[in-house]
Motif scaffolding. Structure first.
Motif, mmCIF file in Angstrom:
data_model
loop_
_atom_site.group_PDB
_atom_site.id
_atom_site.type_symbol
_atom_site.label_atom_id
_atom_site.label_comp_id
_atom_site.label_asym_id
_atom_site.label_seq_id
_atom_site.Cartn_x
_atom_site.Cartn_y
_atom_site.Cartn_z
ATOM 1 N N ARG A 1 40.958 -16.205 -40.015
ATOM 2 C CA ARG A 1 40.107 -16.985 -39.124
ATOM 3 C C ARG A 1 40.033 -18.432 -39.587
ATOM 4 N N SER A 2 39.629 -19.323 -38.683
ATOM 5 C CA SER A 2 39.344 -20.694 -39.088
ATOM 6 C C SER A 2 38.113 -20.687 -39.989
ATOM 7 N N HIS B 1 48.722 -16.703 -33.661
ATOM 8 C CA HIS B 1 48.007 -17.662 -32.804
ATOM 9 C C HIS B 1 48.329 -19.100 -33.206
ATOM 10 N N GLY B 2 49.541 -19.300 -33.675
ATOM 11 C CA GLY B 2 50.021 -20.644 -33.951
ATOM 12 C C GLY B 2 49.911 -21.103 -35.380
ATOM 13 N N LYS B 3 48.900 -20.617 -36.157
ATOM 14 C CA LYS B 3 48.717 -21.200 -37.487
ATOM 15 C C LYS B 3 48.073 -20.271 -38.516
ATOM 16 N N PHE B 4 47.814 -19.010 -38.180
ATOM 17 C CA PHE B 4 47.060 -18.144 -39.076
ATOM 18 C C PHE B 4 47.954 -17.079 -39.708
ATOM 19 N N ASP B 5 47.531 -16.614 -40.904
ATOM 20 C CA ASP B 5 48.228 -15.527 -41.585
ATOM 21 C C ASP B 5 47.801 -14.185 -40.986
ATOM 22 N N LEU B 6 48.746 -13.232 -40.981
ATOM 23 C CA LEU B 6 48.474 -11.891 -40.468
ATOM 24 C C LEU B 6 49.061 -10.877 -41.439
#
Length: 333
Positions: free
Chosen positions: A87-88, A232-237
Motif C-alpha cells: 500500500r501507499s 497497480h503500476g508501482k507496488f510490490d506483490l
C-alpha cells in the motif's frame, strides 16, 4: 596539642583543579541527559506499542469467527494461499493488504485483512487487522538482546503457541553466505513455544523468496515469492502459499515472516534510489559549469557593445559527454 590543619580540605584553585572540576560537572550533565533521553525513548516506544495493539486482547475475541481465515479459520486466521499487496504509506504507518489467491496465483477475492507496520523509536510493531470487523488478531514485534534478528508472533486471543522466528547461531553463517552472494543468503529457525519445528530459507539472488521446511521431514511446508514489482503500476506483490497437508505451522506464520522480508526489500530499494540520486547530483556540475562559461562569454560581448555574427564561443565538455556523441556519429559514417 591541638592540630592546626583545617577541618575541611581546601579547594584546589589551580588550573588543573578547575579543569578537573569542569570535566566532572560535564560528565554528570551528560549522564543525566542520557538517562532522561533513555527513559523518554522507552516511554515513546511503549506508547507506540499500545497504539498499534489497540483492541488486541482476549476479551475482544471471545467466540470470534475470524472472517477471511479460510479453512480452519480459528487455527490459520488467514487464507492458505494469499497475496501481500503493498500500500501507499501513511503518516501512521505502512501496510500490505492480504488478498485471497488460488492455485493460479491470481486475485481470487477482495482483501480480507491488512498487515500494518507501526513506527517505534526502538523497533516497529506489526499487527494484522481483518477487514470484516477491523479487529486486530495477530501482533509481531522484535525481541531485543538476541543474536541477530529475532521476532515473536502472538495471537491476540491468547490461544495457540507463541511463535519465535530467529537467527540464533545461524547469524555467523548467514553473514558469510550474504557476503559471497550465495543463492541461499539467510536461514532462520521457527519455534512453537520452545520446540524447534521448522526452518525458513531466504534467497536474495534472482527472485526474492522464502521456503519453509520441517525440521524432521525436511519437506516443504510453505513458500513465498516476490511475484510482481509493478502491481497497480508501482507496488510490490508477494505470493504466500501454505500447503494443505501442513498441520505444523498456522498459515499466518508464513505471512508474518514474509512481511518482514517484504519491508526489508522496500528498505533496500529506497537505499538504492537515494544512492542513484546522489550520483546524479554529482554529475550535474558538468552541465552547470558549461552554462556558466557560456553566460560569462555572453557578458563579455555585451560589455564590448555587440556580439560578432560569426564568432563561435567554445564550451568545454567533459570527456564522458564527448565519447558517447562520437560513438553515435560513427554509426552514420
Amino acid at each position: 596539642m591541638a592540630s592546626t590543619e583545617p577541618l575541611l580540605p581546601s579547594e584546589d584553585t589551580s588550573c588543573g583543579g578547575k579543569v578537573k572540576k569542569a570535566c566532572n560537572s560535564l560528565l554528570k550533565f551528560l549522564a543525566i541527559v542520557f538517562v532522561v533521553l533513555f527513559a523518554l525513548t522507552w516511554l515513546l516506544q511503549f506508547a507506540c506499542y499500545k497504539w498499534a495493539t489497540l483492541g488486541c486482547s482476549p476479551s475482544k475475541l471471545t467466540d470470534y469467527s475470524y472472517p477471511g481465515g479460510g479453512k480452519n479459520a480459528s487455527f490459520n486466521l488467514l487464507p492458505a494461499i494469499h497475496l501481500l499487496a503493498e500500500r501507499s504509506p501513511n503518516w501512521y504507518g505502512s501496510a500490505f493488504d492480504v488478498i485471497p489467491s488460488n492455485e493460479a496465483s491470481t486475485v481470487a477475492a477482495a482483501p480480507v485483512g491488512t498487515w500494518w507496520q507501526t513506527w517505534g523509536p526502538i523497533f516497529p510493531i506489526y499487527t494484522y487487522e481483518d477487514v470484516a470487523n477491523s479487529q486486530t488478531t495477530v501482533v509481531m514485534r522484535r525481541k531485543l538482546l538476541r543474536l541477530g534478528q529475532s521476532h515473536v508472533i502472538q495471537r491476540c486471543d491468547g490461544e495457540g503457541p507463541v511463535i519465535y522466528f530467529t537467527e540464533g547461531m545461524n547469524f555467523f553463517s548467514n553473514r558469510v553466505r550474504k557476503l559471497f552472494h550465495m543463492n541461499q543468503a539467510m536461514s532462520y529457525k521457527i519455534f512453537l513455544n520452545d520446540e524447534l519445528v521448522a526452518v525458513a530459507e531466504e534467497t536474495q539472488q534472482g527472485f526474492q523468496s522464502i521456503t519453509f521446511r520441517g525440521v524432521e521431514s525436511r519437506k516443504e511446508l510453505a513458500s513465498s515469492v516476490l511475484q510482481e514489482r509493478h502491481f497497480h503500476g508501482k507496488f510490490d506483490l508477494w505470493l504466500v502459499q501454505n500447503h494443505k497437508k501442513d498441520l505444523i505451522l498456522p498459515d499466518y506464520v508464513a505471512s508474518a515472516t514474509t512481511l518482514l522480508y517484504a519491508f526489508f526489500t522496500l528498505h533496500q530499494d529506497r537505499r538504492k534510489v537515494m544512492s542513484h540520486e546522489h550520483e546524479e547530483h554529482h554529475d550535474n556540475p558538468h552541465f552547470l559549469a558549461a552554462a556558466k562559461r557560456l553566460n560569462a562569454s555572453d557578458a563579455e560581448f555585451q560589455a564590448a557593445g555587440s556580439r560578432p555574427e560569426h564568432v563561435t564561443v567554445p564550451i568545454e565538455m567533459p570527456v564522458e559527454m564527448i565519447e558517447p556523441m562520437r560513438n553515435k556519429s560513427d554509426r552514420f559514417v
